[in-house]
Enzyme design. Structure first.
Site, short mmCIF file in Angstrom:
data_model
loop_
_atom_site.label_atom_id
_atom_site.label_comp_id
_atom_site.label_asym_id
_atom_site.label_seq_id
_atom_site.Cartn_x
_atom_site.Cartn_y
_atom_site.Cartn_z
N ASN A 42 33.31 29.99 29.99
CA ASN A 42 34.62 29.73 29.42
C ASN A 42 34.95 28.31 28.76
OD1 ASN A 42 34.38 31.52 31.97
ND2 ASN A 42 36.50 32.19 31.46
N HIS A 81 34.46 38.90 37.75
CA HIS A 81 35.76 38.07 38.16
C HIS A 81 36.76 39.44 38.69
CE1 HIS A 81 39.42 35.69 39.07
NE2 HIS A 81 40.02 36.42 38.10
N ASP A 112 33.69 27.32 43.12
CA ASP A 112 34.64 27.48 42.15
C ASP A 112 35.42 26.38 41.49
OD1 ASP A 112 36.14 29.22 40.34
OD2 ASP A 112 37.83 29.39 41.75
N GLY A 169 43.19 26.31 39.23
CA GLY A 169 41.85 25.88 39.49
C GLY A 169 41.96 24.55 40.25
#
Lengths: 313, 428
Positions: free
Chosen positions: B100, B185, B310, B329
């Site tokens: 990403n 995901h 993560d 996040g």
């Protein structure tokens, strides 16, 4: 007119962010202060000067008619210098963040900031960044404390109590900050709260907030003393929460036959603005024997005066 | 490089079933020469200098399967150099980077750039993942075969889910043909639309749009049902709820696949969000305490194979906003091991098991020869004082972005040294 503040009792919070932060003595303090202002607001000379020299900034990120004018009037009647920020022309539109706006306003040394914002928790964020008191005039779906306080004052004015009353809150609970603040406050004051809404407009686990939930309006209205209607936000129609306005009116609109389930002397309330013919029958809304909608607006000014006074101190 | 001798260490190497006090010898090429209890004072040459670790722990370098790096496109959040520094500060020596980025890692031409940057700027092993679909749009597959030949280790849309069931079945068929790893995901994007946190009483009270736990379960159930017919290498990137653990337990009997979990979901719950703490806005969201406990049980029942950080660096500006505006996040690669050790200290998970989920298991899924201390392999390992108390401080975060979700948390256990290919790259 002499308004004596009772120095013995003080508010426990620096800011008014939500009913959930208040203790019962805080609530009683605000309500008893507000009662004193009701007659002032009916008198010929409505202006006093207890907030003279204080600066009040109204920061409205969402369009609002009654709440904004109510806060503005409340501040002016107490003698404060009131500035209402028009957000459509402000730096926010130019990309400034809420925190930067807060810092900028803080540098102007206001005594109180009244904020309305479309995001839940915006007032909490603001309160962490400024030195003055912050009054929440509605944040996202979370809380609208002054609305709940004025609703409580209206109920007390008419019914002389809240303890033991059965109160129905009907409509779009999912998106409603008014519903959340009222649930906290009415529960605190000893009412039994019935929540009536189609399942699509009920937030998850709402019953854990100590309310009874109904998707059948007649069942939910049974023997209620107060029927509080909420505005159906038309934009919800597009996201298929509901099929149509007319079906909603049929099942969840307040009509005389549904109101028959409530007590004979039940009062109708609405925080406004109303959608006549969608959530409420237009004749019921105007029925002076049943509807206290105008009184809510009137007492709203008194409640906001009380909040401004208390949190400015 | 000089030969290195470490003695009197608690060695935990799940890949080789080692859990004993012993020593470690690194040869001149930075490879492991000998390991275990047979390496002690009595059998190393007396002229050699050795380091007595005094029963500190030696773990294989951690393999973190889910790390976001800002390069290319978001270098202001994290680049390969800062990522590498953050990783070694936490004993992580291999990472799988998410695609990403801007541009998205979705074609072979960008892989060369990525590998070059990774090699030149990072001291750790970078294993890039590519996207499943072009530009993460969820419509057209990327060239799995060609990308794999260029060195792509697995395929995922990172923060996005393949929503279209037909496309997902085709992805699985291609992945089967080309022996590619798919990392999903799991989040039904329609059910979680505009969601910011777990759907429940807390979201109702805070007035925030919820993400229901079934949004995750539905995708896992759908994918595992597809997998019954199309058996490719399939990995659920992260699970967060008790319902997901339940469906995984059912499906484990029928199909083979692997599952990951973020250390955040193992350590925190939705109550930690408190008064709109945007640093705890995560995806998948923090859920209830019951969900957290189910995840730990899932680990102990071998239903969950991997713990990931993560690691998602976000600059402070994108967190200092209202909850709905704030980025999702948390930065976490350097706290992955210390935070995992909390699960050991509080008796939730055995140390050996934890290290297995942080080293050998991810390596096995990725089919890489990392996360172990086998003789002849690169000496990628860390030395940890697992009892040392310390407090996480945002200002001390090594990563370029300081968005840790455990600021001020008291932890026990810290990485003292990290070695990659026998070279000491980090020392506290």
């Amino acid at each position: 007119m002499a308004i004596n503040s009772n120095k013995a009792i003080k508010i426990s919070q620096k800011h008014l962010l939500g009913i959930q932060d208040l203790s019962i003595s805080d609530v009683n303090l605000i309500l008893s202060e507000a009662k004193k202002f009701i007659s002032l607001n009916k008198s010929k000379n409505k202006k006093i000067d207890i907030l003279k020299g204080k600066t009040q900034i109204n920061l409205f990120f969402e369009p609002s008619t009654r709440t904004q004018s109510s806060f503005e009037l409340a501040g002016k009647r107490l003698g404060a210098d009131v500035m209402s920020m028009n957000i459509t022309n402000s730096a926010i539109k130019k990309g400034e963040t809420l925190i930067d706006t807060a810092m900028t306003l803080n540098a102007m040394h206001p005594d109180i900031i009244v904020i309305r914002h479309q995001d839940s928790g915006a007032c909490n964020l603001l309160s962490q960044k400024v030195n003055c008191a912050v009054l929440n005039a509605g944040d996202g779906r979370r809380e609208h404390p002054t609305q709940a306080l004025l609703d409580a004052l209206t109920i007390i004015d008419r019914k002389n109590k809240i303890q033991g009353l059965r109160i129905a809150i009907c409509g779009d609970i999912l998106h409603s900050r008014v519903a959340r603040s009222n649930i906290y406050l009415l529960n605190m004051l000893g009412a039994e709260v019935n929540i009536i809404a189609p399942s699509n407009l009920l937030p998850k686990d709402i019953s854990k907030m100590g309310v009874n939930t109904f998707s059948n309006m007649k069942k939910g209205l049974k023997d209620c003393d107060i029927v509080m209607m909420l505005r159906l936000q038309n934009e919800r129609m597009t996201s298929s929460f509901l099929s149509s306005n007319r079906e909603y009116y049929e099942y969840y609109g307040l009509t005389p036959d549904k109101l028959d389930e409530a007590k004979n002397d039940a009062l109708i309330m609405h925080p406004g603005p109303m959608n006549r013919g969608i959530e409420i029958d237009t004749k019921l809304a105007d029925d002076i024997n049943k509807s206290v909608i105008k009184e809510q607006v009137e007492l709203g000014v008194a409640v906001r005066m009380a909040c401004l006074k208390i949190f400015c101190e | 490089m000089k030969k290195k001798y470490f003695l009197n260490a608690n060695i935990v190497d799940p890949h080789n079933s080692i859990e004993e006090i012993g020593g470690l010898i690194i040869n001149e090429e930075g490879k492991i020469e000998a390991i275990g209890k047979k390496v002690n004072k009595n059998n190393i040459p007396s002229r050699e200098k050795f380091i007595d670790l005094k029963e500190k722990y030696i773990f294989p370098g951690l393999v973190d399967m889910r790390v976001f790096v800002g390069e290319p496109g978001y270098e202001y959040k994290e680049n390969f150099k800062t990522l590498s520094n953050a990783a070694i500060a936490g004993g992580v020596t291999s990472v799988v980077t998410m695609p990403n980025t801007s541009p998205v890692i979705d074609n072979v031409s960008i892989v060369d750039f990525l590998k070059r940057r990774g090699r030149d700027k990072a001291k750790i092993n970078i294993f890039p993942a590519a996207s499943l679909t072009k530009n993460l749009e969820g419509t057209n597959m990327t060239e799995f075969g060609l990308l794999k030949k260029k060195g792509i280790i697995g395929f995922t849309d990172g923060t996005k889910t393949i929503q279209n069931t037909r496309l997902m079945s085709r992805i699985m068929k291609s992945a089967y043909d080309l022996d590619c790893l798919i990392m999903q995901h799991a989040e039904d994007l329609e059910l979680s639309k505009n969601g910011m946190m777990n759907d429940g009483i807390i979201s109702t009270k805070l007035g925030l749009q919820g993400i229901p736990d079934i949004a995750e379960k539905i995708i896992i159930e759908r994918d595992l049902t597809l997998l019954e017919d199309l058996n490719c290498r399939y990995h659920v990137s992260q699970i967060s709820s008790s319902k997901s653990v339940g469906i995984i337990e059912q499906k484990k009997e029928v199909v083979s696949f692997t599952t990951g979990v973020s250390i955040n979901n193992l350590s925190l719950n939705e109550n930690d969000i408190g008064d709109f703490r945007t640093f705890l806005k995560l995806s998948p969201p923090l859920r209830t305490e019951d969900d957290r406990i189910s995840l730990i049980k899932g680990i102990n029942k071998n239903l969950i194979d991997v713990i990931v950080s993560d690691h998602k660096p976000e600059d402070e500006e994108s967190k200092r906003l209202t909850f709905s505006q704030a980025a999702t996040g948390a930065s976490g690669v350097e706290t992955l091991l210390p935070l995992s050790l909390e699960l050991f200290h509080n008796g939730s998970v055995k140390l050996f098991k934890l290290i297995e989920l942080l080293t050998s298991n991810p390596a096995k899924i990725l089919k890489i020869n990392k996360g172990n201390l086998s003789i002849g392999n690169d000496a990628d390992f860390c030395i940890a004082d697992i009892y040392k108390p310390w407090i996480v401080k945002k200002e001390k975060i090594v990563s370029k972005s300081k968005n840790t979700c455990i600021d001020d948390k008291k932890l026990q256990g810290q990485v003292v040294n990290t070695f990659v290919k026998g070279e000491e790259l980090f020392k506290i």
